[in-house]
Design a protein around this motif. Structure first.
Motif, short mmCIF file in Angstrom:
data_model
loop_
_atom_site.label_atom_id
_atom_site.label_comp_id
_atom_site.label_asym_id
_atom_site.label_seq_id
_atom_site.Cartn_x
_atom_site.Cartn_y
_atom_site.Cartn_z
N ARG A 15 41.21 37.90 45.60
CA ARG A 15 42.23 37.13 46.29
C ARG A 15 43.55 37.90 46.24
NH1 ARG A 15 39.53 33.23 43.24
NH2 ARG A 15 41.17 33.36 41.66
N LEU A 16 43.97 38.40 47.39
CA LEU A 16 45.21 39.16 47.50
C LEU A 16 46.25 38.31 48.21
CD1 LEU A 16 46.63 42.00 47.19
CD2 LEU A 16 46.00 42.38 49.58
N VAL A 17 47.40 38.12 47.57
CA VAL A 17 48.53 37.45 48.20
C VAL A 17 49.61 38.48 48.48
CG1 VAL A 17 50.43 35.82 47.84
CG2 VAL A 17 48.09 35.17 47.21
N VAL A 18 50.11 38.47 49.68
CA VAL A 18 51.19 39.37 50.09
C VAL A 18 52.44 38.53 50.31
CG1 VAL A 18 51.98 41.02 51.81
CG2 VAL A 18 49.56 40.95 51.19
N LEU A 19 53.51 38.89 49.64
CA LEU A 19 54.78 38.18 49.78
C LEU A 19 55.71 39.02 50.65
CD1 LEU A 19 55.36 36.90 46.14
CD2 LEU A 19 54.46 35.63 48.09
N GLY A 20 56.05 38.48 51.80
CA GLY A 20 56.91 39.18 52.75
C GLY A 20 56.15 39.60 53.98
N VAL A 39 42.74 37.57 51.98
CA VAL A 39 44.17 37.86 52.07
C VAL A 39 44.94 36.65 52.59
CG1 VAL A 39 45.92 39.37 53.07
CG2 VAL A 39 43.65 40.29 52.54
N PHE A 40 46.06 36.38 51.92
CA PHE A 40 46.98 35.33 52.36
C PHE A 40 48.39 35.89 52.28
CE2 PHE A 40 49.67 31.57 51.09
CZ PHE A 40 49.64 30.94 52.33
N LEU A 41 49.14 35.78 53.39
CA LEU A 41 50.51 36.29 53.44
C LEU A 41 51.49 35.13 53.53
CD1 LEU A 41 51.90 39.34 55.32
CD2 LEU A 41 53.03 37.14 55.64
N SER A 42 52.54 35.21 52.72
CA SER A 42 53.55 34.15 52.68
C SER A 42 54.94 34.75 52.73
CB SER A 42 53.38 33.32 51.40
OG SER A 42 54.35 32.30 51.32
N ASP A 43 55.80 34.15 53.55
CA ASP A 43 57.18 34.61 53.68
C ASP A 43 58.09 33.40 53.70
OD1 ASP A 43 59.68 35.69 54.58
OD2 ASP A 43 58.62 37.38 55.47
N ILE A 60 44.15 37.10 59.69
CA ILE A 60 44.74 36.95 58.35
C ILE A 60 45.55 35.66 58.30
CG2 ILE A 60 46.43 37.93 56.72
CD1 ILE A 60 45.60 40.70 57.84
N GLU A 61 45.30 34.86 57.29
CA GLU A 61 46.06 33.62 57.11
C GLU A 61 47.50 33.95 56.71
OE1 GLU A 61 44.21 30.02 55.30
OE2 GLU A 61 42.75 31.50 54.58
N TRP A 62 48.44 33.19 57.24
CA TRP A 62 49.84 33.43 56.92
C TRP A 62 50.64 32.13 57.01
CZ3 TRP A 62 53.28 32.13 60.78
CH2 TRP A 62 52.76 32.01 62.07
N GLU A 63 51.79 32.16 56.39
CA GLU A 63 52.76 31.06 56.50
C GLU A 63 54.15 31.66 56.45
OE1 GLU A 63 52.36 28.47 53.13
OE2 GLU A 63 53.08 29.96 51.69
N HIS A 64 55.12 30.96 57.02
CA HIS A 64 56.50 31.41 56.87
C HIS A 64 57.43 30.21 56.76
CE1 HIS A 64 57.43 31.75 61.52
NE2 HIS A 64 56.86 30.61 61.21
N GLU A 70 50.86 26.61 45.19
CA GLU A 70 49.50 26.40 44.70
C GLU A 70 48.58 27.51 45.18
OE1 GLU A 70 45.93 23.02 44.87
OE2 GLU A 70 47.84 22.69 45.92
N ARG A 71 48.74 27.90 46.45
CA ARG A 71 47.91 28.97 47.02
C ARG A 71 48.31 30.33 46.44
NH1 ARG A 71 45.41 29.73 52.17
NH2 ARG A 71 44.03 31.54 51.90
N ILE A 72 49.58 30.56 46.30
CA ILE A 72 50.07 31.85 45.81
C ILE A 72 49.61 32.09 44.38
CG2 ILE A 72 52.17 33.11 45.16
CD1 ILE A 72 53.49 31.82 47.66
N LEU A 73 49.65 31.06 43.57
CA LEU A 73 49.31 31.21 42.15
C LEU A 73 47.81 31.34 41.90
CD1 LEU A 73 51.90 28.74 40.59
CD2 LEU A 73 52.00 31.24 40.67
N GLN A 74 47.00 31.27 42.96
CA GLN A 74 45.56 31.53 42.84
C GLN A 74 45.24 33.02 43.01
OE1 GLN A 74 43.77 29.05 45.83
NE2 GLN A 74 43.98 27.17 44.63
#
Length: 470
Positions: A15-20, A39-43, A60-64, A70-74
């Motif tokens: 599980r890779l989380v990308v910040l930015g 992969v989950f990307l969050s900005d 790729i799943e993303w949010e901004h 909860e998702r990031i800490l997984q």
């Protein structure tokens, strides 16, 4: 494969989380997806439309505009944008849970065996990176340009193949490097910058820059300016196995690039390649560009580029936008765009290349600046200072009484208009702000382009107002 097996396979994915969701983040997300990760990307800000399109094309799943904690800490591992400070709440939450946090450069380096020419420094790294890339590309190498310029390293590793990468690295990017290794590491200089990021402690900033030496082996090279007192002091405390290639304006013991004053030629001397060329043949002028050219030339020599290719590329390289960029000459007044000067030392180099009767535009987001470094040059060369920013109090307090005139303006248009009002033939108007751009502009590029537009617009109006002669 039955549904149970499919679910287990997905659950076993890293599980890779990308910040930015900028250039580096989207590149890392695409590379992670290619390598079979979940992969989950969050900005927390707004992702630009063309990056959203790239993420959607890759599925790729993303949010901004927010973080779903909860998702990031997984995450099994997090790749963070260099602009996110270690003090950000999301980073603190990840650190408390011992979730590894790395840079995009660290992540991308795992999936390529290309040679890495990595360049850092407080000033000159963009010019040196582009100049090095120019030399290698013109010599016919399959070379990529990455880091703070060009496409992200991760995106190129995912989609292209290059034998060599030339990478500009900021201290922010170096913070997240652990196992990544340069083949050629270049450290141009270290002067106070971004101290607001480093608890206003110079030693913290220096340590971040020196991470470029991590993991170097005896077959690697370290190129550096040997007259920099900060680098010299730090090298006494930090050992490296790499071969050392210092450069200097004057010949000193152990110099591998220097100026032979007897004939004003630059000498490059390495085991792989040695060459000489007249200093006057350099495409880039000024002392700072001499150092940039030496660093780029040494890198090329170590990569066994032909002498004639190095000479030719050093002679025909075109300068970097926003770095001592001529804009216009109007009624005998020169306008110079040096918006890339986001710290005091960079402004010093700009002033060093100026003549007398300079009108200097300063201002922006102060990063803990100490203006005493440029005070002698200001007294020698600057006839007026135009402060341009939301908060000019520190500049006004420091420079009042040290120049003939000082002006307080709060927009670019007001600053440019003031310069037109006070400038006379023979003067030079220099935008070299010493500060970050984020009080009035989105970036130093935005500031520089707005400055050029304002100058050229005023030039057009001046021409229109002139009487028509028959």
């Amino acid at each position: 494969m039955n549904n149970t097996s499919l679910d287990n396979n997905l659950n076993n994915k890293k599980r890779l989380v990308v910040l930015g969701g900028g250039e580096s983040g989207v590149g890392a997300a695409i590379l992670g997806k290619k390598e079979g990760m979940d992969v989950f990307l969050s900005d927390s800000g707004t992702i630009k439309p063309h990056y959203i399109e790239m993420l959607n094309e890759e599925g790729i799943e993303w949010e901004h505009q927010h973080h779903t904690m909860e998702r990031i800490l997984q995450a099994d591992e997090v790749v963070k944008s260099p602009g996110i400070p270690p003090t950000a709440p999301v980073i603190r939450a990840l650190t408390e849970r011992s979730i590894p946090i790395i840079s995009e450069i660290e992540f991308a380096g795992r999936y390529t065996d290309a040679k890495m020419v990595c360049i850092t420094g407080s000033n000159g790294k963009t010019t040196t990176t582009l100049l090095t890339y120019h030399i290698l590309k013109n010599a016919g190498l399959n070379v990529g340009l990455a880091g703070n310029v060009g496409q992200s390293l991760a995106l190129q590793v995912a989609r292209d193949h290059h034998d060599v990468y030339v990478i500009e690295l900021s201290s922010f990017q170096l913070e997240g490097m652990y196992k990544f290794k340069a083949d050629i590491a270049v450290l141009l200089n270290i002067t106070p910058d971004h101290l607001d990021r480093y608890e206003y402690k110079m030693e913290n900033y220096v340590r971040a820059k020196f991470r470029i030496l991590q993991n170097l082996t005896p077959t690697d090279a370290f190129i550096y300016w040997q007259d920099d007192p900060v680098i010299e002091a730090q090298l006494k405390q930090i050992a490296t196995e790499a071969s050392l290639y210092p450069f200097s304006e004057h010949l000193e013991p152990s110099s591998h690039a220097y100026v032979d004053e007897s004939d004003d030629e630059i000498v490059f001397d390495t085991k792989a390649t040695s060459l000489r060329m007249p200093r006057a043949d350099l495409a880039l002028n000024g002392l700072h560009n001499l150092y940039n050219s030496m660093a780029a030339g040494l890198s090329a020599c170590l990569l066994d580029i032909k002498r004639e290719d190095i000479r030719e590329a050093l002679s025909d390289f075109e300068g970097v936008e926003h770095r001592l960029e001529p804009v216009a000459e109007i009624d005998g007044v020169r306008f110079i765009n040096d918006s890339k000067a986001t710290n005091v030392n960079s402004c010093w180099y700009a002033l060093e290349s100026m003549g007398p009767n300079t009108i200097l535009i300063l201002g922006g987001k102060d990063k803990g600046n100490d203006y005493t470094e440029i005070e002698p040059l200001v007294k020698e060369k600057v006839k007026a200072i135009v402060c341009m920013g939301l908060h000019n109090e520190k500049l006004l307090d420091f420079f009042t009484g040290k120049v003939e005139a000082i002006y307080d303006t709060h927009s670019l248009q007001e600053a440019v208009d003031t310069c037109f009002d006070i400038a006379k033939a023979g003067d030079t108007v220099l935008l070299s702000p010493c500060c970050a751009s984020f009080d009035l502009f989105s970036s130093y590029e935005d500031r520089g382009r707005q400055f050029k537009d304002a100058v050229r617009s005023r030039e057009h109006k001046e021409k229109e107002s002139q009487p028509i002669t028959k």
